[in-house]
Design a protein around this motif. Structure first.
Motif, PDB file in Angstrom:
ATOM      1  N   UNK A  93      36.136 -48.194  -3.056  1.00  0.00           N
ATOM      2  CA  UNK A  93      35.926 -49.046  -1.886  1.00  0.00           C
ATOM      3  C   UNK A  93      34.559 -49.727  -1.855  1.00  0.00           C
ATOM      4  N   UNK A  94      33.727 -49.445  -2.858  1.00  0.00           N
ATOM      5  CA  UNK A  94      32.402 -50.071  -2.890  1.00  0.00           C
ATOM      6  C   UNK A  94      31.948 -50.266  -4.336  1.00  0.00           C
ATOM      7  N   UNK A  95      30.991 -51.169  -4.509  1.00  0.00           N
ATOM      8  CA  UNK A  95      30.512 -51.475  -5.855  1.00  0.00           C
ATOM      9  C   UNK A  95      29.059 -51.941  -5.772  1.00  0.00           C
ATOM     10  N   UNK A  96      28.221 -51.370  -6.637  1.00  0.00           N
ATOM     11  CA  UNK A  96      26.844 -51.851  -6.764  1.00  0.00           C
ATOM     12  C   UNK A  96      26.897 -53.203  -7.469  1.00  0.00           C
ATOM     13  N   UNK A 155      17.714 -56.255  -6.939  1.00  0.00           N
ATOM     14  CA  UNK A 155      16.752 -57.346  -6.813  1.00  0.00           C
ATOM     15  C   UNK A 155      15.469 -56.803  -6.192  1.00  0.00           C
ATOM     16  N   UNK A 156      14.438 -56.649  -7.003  1.00  0.00           N
ATOM     17  CA  UNK A 156      13.125 -56.161  -6.565  1.00  0.00           C
ATOM     18  C   UNK A 156      13.218 -54.867  -5.746  1.00  0.00           C
ATOM     19  N   UNK A 157      13.995 -53.931  -6.272  1.00  0.00           N
ATOM     20  CA  UNK A 157      14.108 -52.625  -5.640  1.00  0.00           C
ATOM     21  C   UNK A 157      15.171 -52.529  -4.560  1.00  0.00           C
ATOM     22  N   UNK A 158      15.846 -53.639  -4.265  1.00  0.00           N
ATOM     23  CA  UNK A 158      16.908 -53.634  -3.260  1.00  0.00           C
ATOM     24  C   UNK A 158      18.255 -53.679  -3.981  1.00  0.00           C
ATOM     25  N   UNK A 159      19.040 -52.614  -3.806  1.00  0.00           N
ATOM     26  CA  UNK A 159      20.364 -52.558  -4.409  1.00  0.00           C
ATOM     27  C   UNK A 159      21.366 -53.141  -3.426  1.00  0.00           C
ATOM     28  N   UNK A 160      22.097 -54.152  -3.869  1.00  0.00           N
ATOM     29  CA  UNK A 160      23.133 -54.768  -3.034  1.00  0.00           C
ATOM     30  C   UNK A 160      24.451 -54.092  -3.380  1.00  0.00           C
ATOM     31  N   UNK A 208      32.510 -48.387   6.232  1.00  0.00           N
ATOM     32  CA  UNK A 208      31.969 -47.757   5.026  1.00  0.00           C
ATOM     33  C   UNK A 208      30.515 -48.163   4.830  1.00  0.00           C
ATOM     34  N   UNK A 209      30.212 -49.420   5.058  1.00  0.00           N
ATOM     35  CA  UNK A 209      28.825 -49.875   4.942  1.00  0.00           C
ATOM     36  C   UNK A 209      27.937 -49.107   5.913  1.00  0.00           C
ATOM     37  N   UNK A 210      28.428 -48.912   7.126  1.00  0.00           N
ATOM     38  CA  UNK A 210      27.657 -48.162   8.128  1.00  0.00           C
ATOM     39  C   UNK A 210      27.455 -46.711   7.681  1.00  0.00           C
ATOM     40  N   UNK A 211      28.505 -46.088   7.178  1.00  0.00           N
ATOM     41  CA  UNK A 211      28.406 -44.702   6.704  1.00  0.00           C
ATOM     42  C   UNK A 211      27.387 -44.590   5.574  1.00  0.00           C
ATOM     43  N   UNK A 212      27.451 -45.511   4.611  1.00  0.00           N
ATOM     44  CA  UNK A 212      26.514 -45.475   3.488  1.00  0.00           C
ATOM     45  C   UNK A 212      25.089 -45.780   3.956  1.00  0.00           C
ATOM     46  N   UNK A 213      24.940 -46.649   4.949  1.00  0.00           N
ATOM     47  CA  UNK A 213      23.611 -46.948   5.492  1.00  0.00           C
ATOM     48  C   UNK A 213      23.003 -45.700   6.120  1.00  0.00           C
ATOM     49  N   UNK A 214      23.831 -44.940   6.830  1.00  0.00           N
ATOM     50  CA  UNK A 214      23.352 -43.703   7.448  1.00  0.00           C
ATOM     51  C   UNK A 214      22.940 -42.679   6.379  1.00  0.00           C
ATOM     52  N   UNK A 274      15.576 -49.640  -1.455  1.00  0.00           N
ATOM     53  CA  UNK A 274      16.371 -49.930  -0.258  1.00  0.00           C
ATOM     54  C   UNK A 274      17.790 -50.300  -0.684  1.00  0.00           C
ATOM     55  N   UNK A 275      18.706 -50.223   0.269  1.00  0.00           N
ATOM     56  CA  UNK A 275      20.086 -50.642   0.024  1.00  0.00           C
ATOM     57  C   UNK A 275      20.437 -51.694   1.054  1.00  0.00           C
ATOM     58  N   UNK A 276      21.124 -52.727   0.600  1.00  0.00           N
ATOM     59  CA  UNK A 276      21.654 -53.780   1.484  1.00  0.00           C
ATOM     60  C   UNK A 276      23.145 -53.880   1.223  1.00  0.00           C
TER      61      UNK A 276
END
Length: 95
Positions: free
Chosen positions: A43-46, A50-55, A63-69, A89-91
């Motif tokens: 359900x998700x993919x890296x 980009x400069x330490x930020x994984x999209x 799911x995005x909210x769960x992973x953010x938490x 960081x993760x975006x």
């Protein structure tokens, strides 16, 4: 003969071939699947680093909210799996 870390040899070679970024991103894709488990990996993919930020692309906002938490744990586990502090960081974005 002096001791060298394998990464000290491979990293310049990958850079010279122009594939270092792609190799890092693929390592993070594989690591993310391991960190989140088989159920969530579908359900998700890296997508990119980009400069330490994984999209990370996700199939839904819950799911995005769960992973953010869980971001601190996910970041630590990813960096541990790849053996470098690549992710700071993760975006999230929609798939």
């Amino acid at each position: 003969m002096t001791e060298q870390r394998l990464s000290d040899i491979i990293d310049p070679a990958l850079r010279g071939l122009g594939v270092r970024v792609q190799v890092r991103e693929e390592r993070l894709r594989l690591a993310l699947a391991e960190v989140v488990g088989d159920g969530l990996a579908a359900l998700c993919r890296a997508e990119r680093l980009d400069r330490g930020v994984l999209v990370i692309a996700t199939t839904n906002s819950a799911l995005a909210h769960q992973l953010q938490m869980d971001a601190p744990r996910v970041i630590e586990a990813l960096n541990q799996r790849v053996g470098q502090d690549l992710v700071r960081r993760i975006r999230f974005k929609a798939m």
